[in-house]
Scaffold this motif. Sequence first.
Motif, PDB file in Angstrom:
ATOM      1  N   CYS A  86       0.825  -1.211   0.000  1.00 14.29           N
ATOM      2  CA  CYS A  86       0.000   0.000   0.000  1.00 14.29           C
ATOM      3  C   CYS A  86       0.858   1.260   0.000  1.00 14.29           C
ATOM      4  CB  CYS A  86      -0.934   0.015   1.206  1.00 14.29           C
ATOM      5  SG  CYS A  86      -2.213  -1.235   1.154  1.00 14.29           S
ATOM      6  N   ALA A  87       0.546   2.179  -0.899  1.00 15.83           N
ATOM      7  CA  ALA A  87       1.336   3.400  -1.039  1.00 15.83           C
ATOM      8  C   ALA A  87       1.323   4.238   0.224  1.00 15.83           C
ATOM      9  CB  ALA A  87       0.832   4.216  -2.223  1.00 15.83           C
ATOM     10  N   ASN A  88       0.187   4.284   0.907  1.00 14.45           N
ATOM     11  CA  ASN A  88       0.069   5.184   2.057  1.00 14.45           C
ATOM     12  C   ASN A  88       0.283   4.479   3.396  1.00 14.45           C
ATOM     13  OD1 ASN A  88      -2.271   3.676   2.111  1.00 14.45           O
ATOM     14  ND2 ASN A  88      -3.563   5.385   2.755  1.00 14.45           N
ATOM     15  N   ALA A  89       0.774   3.237   3.346  1.00  9.51           N
ATOM     16  CA  ALA A  89       0.928   2.501   4.599  1.00  9.51           C
ATOM     17  C   ALA A  89       2.280   1.827   4.759  1.00  9.51           C
ATOM     18  CB  ALA A  89      -0.168   1.443   4.722  1.00  9.51           C
ATOM     19  N   ASP A  90       2.929   1.502   3.653  1.00 15.83           N
ATOM     20  CA  ASP A  90       4.139   0.687   3.726  1.00 15.83           C
ATOM     21  C   ASP A  90       5.355   1.447   3.210  1.00 15.83           C
ATOM     22  OD1 ASP A  90       2.769  -1.701   4.622  1.00 15.83           O
ATOM     23  OD2 ASP A  90       1.946  -1.833   2.609  1.00 15.83           O
ATOM     24  N   PRO A  91       6.500   1.305   3.872  1.00 17.37           N
ATOM     25  CA  PRO A  91       7.728   1.962   3.402  1.00 17.37           C
ATOM     26  C   PRO A  91       8.443   1.133   2.337  1.00 17.37           C
ATOM     27  CG  PRO A  91       8.120   0.924   5.530  1.00 17.37           C
ATOM     28  CD  PRO A  91       6.677   0.686   5.201  1.00 17.37           C
ATOM     29  N   PHE A  92       8.795   1.779   1.237  1.00 17.63           N
ATOM     30  CA  PHE A  92       9.482   1.107   0.148  1.00 17.63           C
ATOM     31  C   PHE A  92      10.777   1.827  -0.197  1.00 17.63           C
ATOM     32  CE2 PHE A  92       4.869   0.458  -0.682  1.00 17.63           C
ATOM     33  CZ  PHE A  92       4.827  -0.909  -0.473  1.00 17.63           C
ATOM     34  N   VAL A  93      11.651   1.121  -0.888  1.00 21.27           N
ATOM     35  CA  VAL A  93      12.909   1.671  -1.366  1.00 21.27           C
ATOM     36  C   VAL A  93      12.905   1.612  -2.885  1.00 21.27           C
ATOM     37  CG1 VAL A  93      15.410   1.397  -1.404  1.00 21.27           C
ATOM     38  CG2 VAL A  93      14.141   0.977   0.709  1.00 21.27           C
ATOM     39  N   ASN A  94      13.241   2.724  -3.529  1.00 19.20           N
ATOM     40  CA  ASN A  94      13.279   2.809  -4.984  1.00 19.20           C
ATOM     41  C   ASN A  94      14.690   2.489  -5.472  1.00 19.20           C
ATOM     42  OD1 ASN A  94      13.591   3.757  -7.680  1.00 19.20           O
ATOM     43  ND2 ASN A  94      11.898   5.181  -7.426  1.00 19.20           N
ATOM     44  N   ILE A  95      14.794   1.442  -6.280  1.00 14.58           N
ATOM     45  CA  ILE A  95      16.056   1.095  -6.930  1.00 14.58           C
ATOM     46  C   ILE A  95      15.787   1.035  -8.427  1.00 14.58           C
ATOM     47  CG2 ILE A  95      17.929  -0.586  -7.152  1.00 14.58           C
ATOM     48  CD1 ILE A  95      17.314  -1.519  -4.327  1.00 14.58           C
ATOM     49  N   ASN A  96      16.267   2.027  -9.150  1.00 13.11           N
ATOM     50  CA  ASN A  96      16.060   2.102 -10.603  1.00 13.11           C
ATOM     51  C   ASN A  96      14.578   2.050 -10.973  1.00 13.11           C
ATOM     52  OD1 ASN A  96      18.875   2.196 -11.093  1.00 13.11           O
ATOM     53  ND2 ASN A  96      18.999  -0.036 -10.984  1.00 13.11           N
ATOM     54  N   ASN A  97      13.780   2.806 -10.223  1.00 10.54           N
ATOM     55  CA  ASN A  97      12.342   2.939 -10.461  1.00 10.54           C
ATOM     56  C   ASN A  97      11.558   1.649 -10.231  1.00 10.54           C
ATOM     57  OD1 ASN A  97      12.148   5.802 -11.299  1.00 10.54           O
ATOM     58  ND2 ASN A  97      13.533   5.100 -12.924  1.00 10.54           N
ATOM     59  N   VAL A  98      12.126   0.748  -9.486  1.00  7.77           N
ATOM     60  CA  VAL A  98      11.420  -0.444  -9.018  1.00  7.77           C
ATOM     61  C   VAL A  98      11.415  -0.382  -7.492  1.00  7.77           C
ATOM     62  CG1 VAL A  98      11.419  -2.958  -8.879  1.00  7.77           C
ATOM     63  CG2 VAL A  98      12.030  -1.826 -11.026  1.00  7.77           C
ATOM     64  N   LEU A  99      10.252  -0.613  -6.896  1.00  5.83           N
ATOM     65  CA  LEU A  99      10.115  -0.503  -5.449  1.00  5.83           C
ATOM     66  C   LEU A  99      10.317  -1.854  -4.764  1.00  5.83           C
ATOM     67  CD1 LEU A  99       7.047   1.886  -5.259  1.00  5.83           C
ATOM     68  CD2 LEU A  99       9.438   2.450  -4.806  1.00  5.83           C
ATOM     69  N   TYR A 100      10.999  -1.798  -3.619  1.00  6.22           N
ATOM     70  CA  TYR A 100      11.256  -2.973  -2.796  1.00  6.22           C
ATOM     71  C   TYR A 100      10.784  -2.691  -1.376  1.00  6.22           C
ATOM     72  CZ  TYR A 100      14.341  -4.428  -6.606  1.00  6.22           C
ATOM     73  OH  TYR A 100      14.833  -4.780  -7.842  1.00  6.22           O
ATOM     74  N   ASN A 101      10.362  -3.740  -0.698  1.00  7.03           N
ATOM     75  CA  ASN A 101       9.998  -3.609   0.704  1.00  7.03           C
ATOM     76  C   ASN A 101      11.204  -3.094   1.483  1.00  7.03           C
ATOM     77  OD1 ASN A 101       7.522  -4.552   2.357  1.00  7.03           O
ATOM     78  ND2 ASN A 101       9.262  -5.181   3.626  1.00  7.03           N
ATOM     79  N   GLN A 102      10.989  -2.076   2.297  1.00 10.12           N
ATOM     80  CA  GLN A 102      12.113  -1.483   3.016  1.00 10.12           C
ATOM     81  C   GLN A 102      12.812  -2.486   3.923  1.00 10.12           C
ATOM     82  OE1 GLN A 102      11.548   1.493   6.328  1.00 10.12           O
ATOM     83  NE2 GLN A 102      12.462   2.882   4.840  1.00 10.12           N
ATOM     84  N   ASP A 103      12.049  -3.357   4.548  1.00 15.98           N
ATOM     85  CA  ASP A 103      12.608  -4.369   5.443  1.00 15.98           C
ATOM     86  C   ASP A 103      13.155  -5.525   4.613  1.00 15.98           C
ATOM     87  OD1 ASP A 103      13.272  -6.054   7.486  1.00 15.98           O
ATOM     88  OD2 ASP A 103      11.220  -6.625   7.971  1.00 15.98           O
ATOM     89  N   GLY A 104      14.452  -5.554   4.417  1.00 12.23           N
ATOM     90  CA  GLY A 104      15.077  -6.659   3.696  1.00 12.23           C
ATOM     91  C   GLY A 104      15.169  -6.485   2.202  1.00 12.23           C
ATOM     92  N   LEU A 105      14.714  -5.339   1.685  1.00 12.92           N
ATOM     93  CA  LEU A 105      14.730  -5.094   0.233  1.00 12.92           C
ATOM     94  C   LEU A 105      14.102  -6.256  -0.546  1.00 12.92           C
ATOM     95  CD1 LEU A 105      18.186  -3.359  -0.402  1.00 12.92           C
ATOM     96  CD2 LEU A 105      15.935  -2.322  -0.117  1.00 12.92           C
ATOM     97  N   LYS A 106      12.969  -6.720  -0.054  1.00  6.67           N
ATOM     98  CA  LYS A 106      12.272  -7.813  -0.727  1.00  6.67           C
ATOM     99  C   LYS A 106      11.449  -7.262  -1.888  1.00  6.67           C
ATOM    100  CE  LYS A 106      10.488  -8.964   3.267  1.00  6.67           C
ATOM    101  NZ  LYS A 106       9.743  -9.659   4.344  1.00  6.67           N
ATOM    102  N   PRO A 107      11.469  -7.894  -3.056  1.00  5.11           N
ATOM    103  CA  PRO A 107      10.695  -7.394  -4.196  1.00  5.11           C
ATOM    104  C   PRO A 107       9.197  -7.506  -3.949  1.00  5.11           C
ATOM    105  CG  PRO A 107      11.664  -9.536  -4.704  1.00  5.11           C
ATOM    106  CD  PRO A 107      12.239  -9.109  -3.390  1.00  5.11           C
ATOM    107  N   ILE A 108       8.447  -6.504  -4.370  1.00  6.13           N
ATOM    108  CA  ILE A 108       6.996  -6.502  -4.196  1.00  6.13           C
ATOM    109  C   ILE A 108       6.321  -6.757  -5.548  1.00  6.13           C
ATOM    110  CG2 ILE A 108       7.182  -4.917  -2.256  1.00  6.13           C
ATOM    111  CD1 ILE A 108       6.113  -2.685  -4.087  1.00  6.13           C
ATOM    112  N   HIS A 109       5.134  -7.352  -5.511  1.00  7.76           N
ATOM    113  CA  HIS A 109       4.405  -7.578  -6.758  1.00  7.76           C
ATOM    114  C   HIS A 109       3.878  -6.277  -7.358  1.00  7.76           C
ATOM    115  CE1 HIS A 109       3.915 -11.975  -5.681  1.00  7.76           C
ATOM    116  NE2 HIS A 109       4.265 -12.017  -6.940  1.00  7.76           N
TER     117      HIS A 109
END
Length: 339
Positions: free
Chosen positions: A246-269
């Motif tokens: 969720c955009a307004n609930a979960d922290p993500f990390v942007n790597i080359n315009n692909v978002l990953y879960n902040q905790d562990g840099l896990k790829p998101i669907h």
Amino acid sequence: MKSFGIYTLANDAVYDQLVALLNSIEVNVGEDIPVYVIPYNQQLDLVKQELKSRKNVKLFEDWEAIHRWDNFVNQLWDAHPRANESKLTRPGWYKGFVHRKFAAFNGEFDRFVFYDADSLAMKPIDDIFEKLDTYDLVFNDWEHAKPREKTQINLDIIESAMQVTEADLRPKIHCDSFFGSKRLLFGGKDLDILKEQWIEKRQFEWLRESSWWSSSGLFGYITLYGDPKIFNFTLSPNVEDRTGNCANADPFVNINNVLYNQDGLKPIHRIHYMSYSSRDFARLCQGEDVNIDYRDEFLYYRFLKEPERKPKQLKSPGVMSQMNRLLQKSGKKLQRLLS
């Protein structure tokens, strides 16, 4: 029939979101995967023009299937004790067409994944199709983690009716913004049986009164029928599968315009912009400074194929614009109440 593909639901009102989603699918899922856009309504001029430029994207035009779901859902709503209450107690989207997404079950793909249009795809979906070797429905959401009093299905009543425990029901709780499934998992006879049970056995009580009009709530009810095998990545034994979305609930990390879960840099669907209106995105794309989380990522995918149109700078709306919008919003609300 085609072996696999993607569906979404859209009309011209969500044009900017649709373009962004399609671009993200092409880049992050695959440029050759077929996609069908199910019409929310007949306001499709912009959508049809956009699809002309996309070789693998088509409009879903099986209106018999669409109207079958229209009739089914409307009959369920009309049979609910609250159907004749004042419009003051109903949400503005009551009797809308969000449920048309379920026409995907009648489409061409033997296996499919559905994305809400207010989403961006962030990685391939091979893992979902692989899960469909074993399961009938595949989800990736956290609805099951809601407090007992906040779930759309009424756990108290269903536990008693089905003679199951909360632990049995929790893995079956999900939303309808993103899911994988199979063609004809719910056929015409299934809908007839569900309608009969809803009315004659008062199974409308299986939904909380706060969600009886909700397509997501109805989908939760429908997927209790026949006991389909359900897998939710957020309940996976593999911790790498469990991410936010969720955009307004979960922290993500942007790597080359692909978002990953902040905790562990896990790829998101996918990232889901569920709390923002289509008007918010239209204004953002016109250069307005709209408060949307992960808006830079959205703008990147929205203007991926036409970077010259991407706003160079975002500006705050003027006082007059804000006042006009407030008046228009109040007028529409009054019109809905009086109609």
